[in-house]
Structures are given as C-alpha cells and as structure tokens.
Design a protein around this motif. Structure first.
Motif, mmCIF file in Angstrom:
data_model
loop_
_atom_site.group_PDB
_atom_site.id
_atom_site.type_symbol
_atom_site.label_atom_id
_atom_site.label_comp_id
_atom_site.label_asym_id
_atom_site.label_seq_id
_atom_site.Cartn_x
_atom_site.Cartn_y
_atom_site.Cartn_z
ATOM 1 N N CYS A 327 0.841 -1.211 0.000
ATOM 2 C CA CYS A 327 0.000 0.000 0.000
ATOM 3 C C CYS A 327 0.873 1.258 0.000
ATOM 4 N N MET A 328 1.977 1.233 0.759
ATOM 5 C CA MET A 328 2.893 2.366 0.750
ATOM 6 C C MET A 328 3.547 2.519 -0.622
ATOM 7 N N ALA A 329 3.882 1.411 -1.262
ATOM 8 C CA ALA A 329 4.462 1.491 -2.602
ATOM 9 C C ALA A 329 3.461 2.095 -3.587
ATOM 10 N N ILE A 330 2.186 1.727 -3.471
ATOM 11 C CA ILE A 330 1.149 2.309 -4.329
ATOM 12 C C ILE A 330 1.041 3.813 -4.088
ATOM 13 N N ALA A 331 1.070 4.219 -2.825
ATOM 14 C CA ALA A 331 0.886 5.631 -2.465
ATOM 15 C C ALA A 331 2.064 6.507 -2.880
ATOM 16 N N THR A 332 3.201 5.895 -3.177
ATOM 17 C CA THR A 332 4.408 6.659 -3.506
ATOM 18 C C THR A 332 4.770 6.445 -4.975
ATOM 19 N N VAL A 333 5.511 5.381 -5.264
ATOM 20 C CA VAL A 333 5.966 5.130 -6.627
ATOM 21 C C VAL A 333 4.822 4.685 -7.526
ATOM 22 N N GLY A 334 3.821 4.010 -6.981
ATOM 23 C CA GLY A 334 2.658 3.648 -7.783
ATOM 24 C C GLY A 334 1.990 4.876 -8.383
ATOM 25 N N GLY A 335 1.819 5.905 -7.566
ATOM 26 C CA GLY A 335 1.237 7.140 -8.073
ATOM 27 C C GLY A 335 2.107 7.787 -9.135
ATOM 28 N N ARG A 336 3.410 7.761 -8.933
ATOM 29 C CA ARG A 336 4.306 8.337 -9.946
ATOM 30 C C ARG A 336 4.221 7.568 -11.259
ATOM 31 N N SER A 337 3.982 6.267 -11.169
ATOM 32 C CA SER A 337 3.837 5.498 -12.406
ATOM 33 C C SER A 337 2.584 5.925 -13.164
ATOM 34 N N VAL A 338 1.519 6.276 -12.442
ATOM 35 C CA VAL A 338 0.312 6.790 -13.090
ATOM 36 C C VAL A 338 0.618 8.112 -13.789
ATOM 37 N N LEU A 339 1.461 8.922 -13.176
ATOM 38 C CA LEU A 339 1.848 10.202 -13.766
ATOM 39 C C LEU A 339 2.882 10.045 -14.880
ATOM 40 N N GLY A 340 3.436 8.848 -15.007
ATOM 41 C CA GLY A 340 4.410 8.607 -16.055
ATOM 42 C C GLY A 340 5.824 8.997 -15.707
ATOM 43 N N THR A 341 6.089 9.226 -14.414
ATOM 44 C CA THR A 341 7.433 9.637 -14.008
ATOM 45 C C THR A 341 8.231 8.504 -13.365
#
Length: 400
Positions: A327-341
């Motif tokens: 869940c922490m990975a989703i909230a951090t790098v997971g979100g950045r993956s949605v943004l494409g960064t």
C-alpha cells in the motif's frame, strides 16, 4: 547527505543526494564531502515521497471552519450542492487551493494530479486557482492539472467548449466522467474526450462511479478507443470501484486488456476496495489519492497521504507486513507510475524509489517498520523534493 536513514525500513545507511538524484548509498558514519549539507535522519525510515493522483484542490475547505454536510445523493445532486456553496467560502479560491497544496507537501506529498472543475457555472475560475497553486509551489512539488467536466459534457450547452478552452489555458490532462450514468450518451461523451486528447496530445483521466455492468460497458468502450487511437499508456480510470463488483470471469478479461493497453487505475481507497493484489499481479499501474479535502462533497480528507495509505490497507483487510508495505508502494511510486514519471511496480513485493539514480523526491518518517509507520502516522517527518528539504515536522521549509 541524509545520515542514518533506513531505506524502506532496512539496514541503516547514509544517502548522498546530488543534482536532484540519489548519488550513493553509503555505510553510516561516512565522512561528508566538503560543503555538503548533512540532515540527521535519526534512524527514521527513508521512502519515496507521496504522489496523490486523485485530488480536487478546487473543492477544498481544509483550514476553514467545519460545516455540516448538505449534499444530496448521486453525482448530479452533489455537484449542484457544490455549485450552490463553493463561492461562499470564507477565503478566496486561490488561497484555498494553495493552502491545501502546502499542507499536502508538509505531510509528504511532492507529486499530485489535481482536478479543476470546468463547467458553465465556474467557467475557468477554478482552473485558474489550481494553476496558481501549482505555480506557487513549483519548487516544492510537481502538479498535473486535469480539466474536469464534473457536470458532464452534454447536459449543459457550452460545456465541451469550456473544456477545450481549459486545455488551451494550461490544463495538462483531459477529464471525463460517467459516460453512461451522467451524460447518458457514452459513445458521444468518449468521442469528445478522446478527440480532445488527440488534438492536444494529452493524457486522459475518466471518473467512473458507475455500478458493475454499467461500469463494465463504459470500460469496454474506453478500451476500444484506447486501442483504436493508439493511446496505450495514456489513459487512467479513476474510482472504477463498480468494476471490482464484477464476477471474476467478467473482471479478469478487462484487467488483461488494461494490462495490454497499459490503462492505469487511480483509487481513493473506498469502502468497497479494488482487487489490489490482482492488479499488482497483472502489472496494472495503480495510484492512490485523497479525492476531496473536507469539501462540499464529503467531510473526509485531511491532506495526509499517510492516513490514506492506512485506509487503503484497512479497506483491503490487509494484515501482513508485505501487503501493507505494498500500500505504501502504491501511495508513492505507484502514483508516480500513473503520472508517467516512474515505471510500474513489478508486483506486490516491489519496493523501488530509494536506489542510486532515483530522483531525490523522498520522505523520512518515524517508525520501527514501514507497517508501524502506517499504523502510527507520527508527525516526525522530513520531506525532500529534487534533493532539497521542503518540509519538516509537518511545516514547510523556505519562503512561503
């Protein structure tokens, strides 16, 4: 240098930051280089900073007096309630958006994707306030702005023209909403959204509050257009919790097509959770967001993504450390993956973002383990953006 920190809760290390990136991970007690600033980590956990990929900065009442909830059920009823009230807030819209973004940064968020409601009532006023907040905090956070047709595109004359004007005025992402349930003409709604995205070479983010089979029908139309227009990797479905109610034999083919077309998913950790581990298994990019922030839609939201990470774990019924860390990975790098960064998480055990070469968008948080940090949500936090400390102890650092 970040001294005595524990990347993802592991062994202590000193971490050197240079030119906005992690340059080296070194043994504790490493001698600083000449002129190097040293931040004492005091054994705190080093994590990527949060990415809130579903927030409505233009709806916020964070920091304002509490008011009773007056919304009516349904998206249209809630939208009308917001329309009646949003101009009457105690401070101007620009001050509200900027203040809430500041609070998000202070709590560890340095990447965000915010909606800006564009309709015949607000026109571009709310968009301009979100763009102003983005500019004000550009040295502390990266913000994408979605031109969002909260009232639909077909119910009120002039809605689509305003959405296009918003894209010309600086919005980054084309928004859509409930093609069946709100506009009641899904083909026309999606043709307009995808056409605008094609015209402005922009990604798409579609709110999908629709229930099970209606959500399935809308999702199938989204898949068709994504494939036909070559929009692989540029489409996000937000919410989509109705899809999680589908029988597995209906959900799985959709998930497989999302994986094929790299369609991302943004969730706010609703009471009816997404199939979080199934999505990880298929490599779906998933990010987390706080949605409204104590606004005219809901009294929930406090600008703290650590709280929302707890909620994601809780609503999924997770107890094992590895699942809560996911869940922490989703909230951090997971979100950045949605943004494409950042790349997509490679399964539920992937813990990226704190390796040599990674961008130095980081946070130090107190806790024995990542799981305990999520459970306790202590205020002892330091936030780094591009290798520079921008917040400490839940307060911004540097010029206002």
């Amino acid at each position: 240098m970040l001294r005595d920190v524990r990347p993802w809760g592991g062994e202590p290390a000193d971490v050197r930051l240079k030119e906005g990136k992690i340059a080296a991970i070194l043994p504790t007690g490493t001698t600083p280089e000449a002129g190097e600033t040293v931040i004492d980590g005091r054994g705190r956990i080093l994590l990527p900073s949060f990415a809130d990929v579903h927030v409505h900065l233009d709806s916020t009442r964070i920091g304002l007096p509490f008011r009773p909830h007056t919304g009516r059920p349904g998206v249209w009823g809630m939208m009308l309630n917001d329309r009646v009230n949003w101009r009457e807030a105690e401070v101007p819209m620009e001050e509200r958006t900027s203040g809430t973004l500041a609070r998000m940064i202070a709590h560890g968020t340095t990447s965000a994707r915010s909606y800006a409601q564009v309709d015949v009532d607000a026109r571009l006023e709310r968009l301009e306030a979100v763009l102003a907040a983005k500019e004000r905090h550009r040295e502390r956070a990266t913000v994408e702005v979605i031109a969002f047709p909260q009232a639909g595109l077909l119910r009120e004359e002039g809605s689509f023209e305003l959405l296009e004007e918003a894209m010309r005025s600086g919005a980054d992402v084309v928004g859509g909403i409930d093609p069946c349930q709100l506009d009641r003409d899904p083909a026309r709604h999606l043709d307009l959204v995808f056409g605008l995205a094609e015209r402005y070479d922009a990604p798409i983010d579609i709110h999908l509050h629709e229930p099970d089979q209606l959500a399935r029908f809308s999702a199938e139309l989204i898949v068709e257009r994504t494939r036909a227009l070559g929009m692989t990797g540029r489409v996000t479905i937000s919410h989509g919790y109705g899809l999680a109610e589908l029988p597995r034999e209906q959900l799985l083919p959709l998930v497989e097509q999302f994986a094929e077309l790299d369609i991302a998913w943004a969730t706010i950790a609703p009471a009816k959770p997404l199939p979080t581990l199934l999505l990880a298994e298929h490599g779906i990019r998933v990010g987390l967001g706080e949605d409204g922030q104590r606004d005219y839609w809901s009294p929930y939201g406090n600008a703290d993504m650590l709280d929302r990470t707890w909620q994601l774990a809780f609503t999924n019924g997770f107890r094992r450390d590895e699942d809560i860390e996911h869940c922490m990975a989703i909230a951090t790098v997971g979100g950045r993956s949605v943004l494409g960064t950042s790349p997509a998480l490679q399964g539920s055990l992937d813990r990226p973002g704190v390796s040599v070469g990674d961008r130095a968008d980081l946070q130090l948080i107190a806790g024995e383990t990542v799981t305990s940090a999520v459970m306790d949500r202590l205020p002892d936090r330091t936030v780094v953006f591009g290798g520079v400390v921008v917040a400490d102890a839940l307060e911004l650092v540097g010029p206002a």
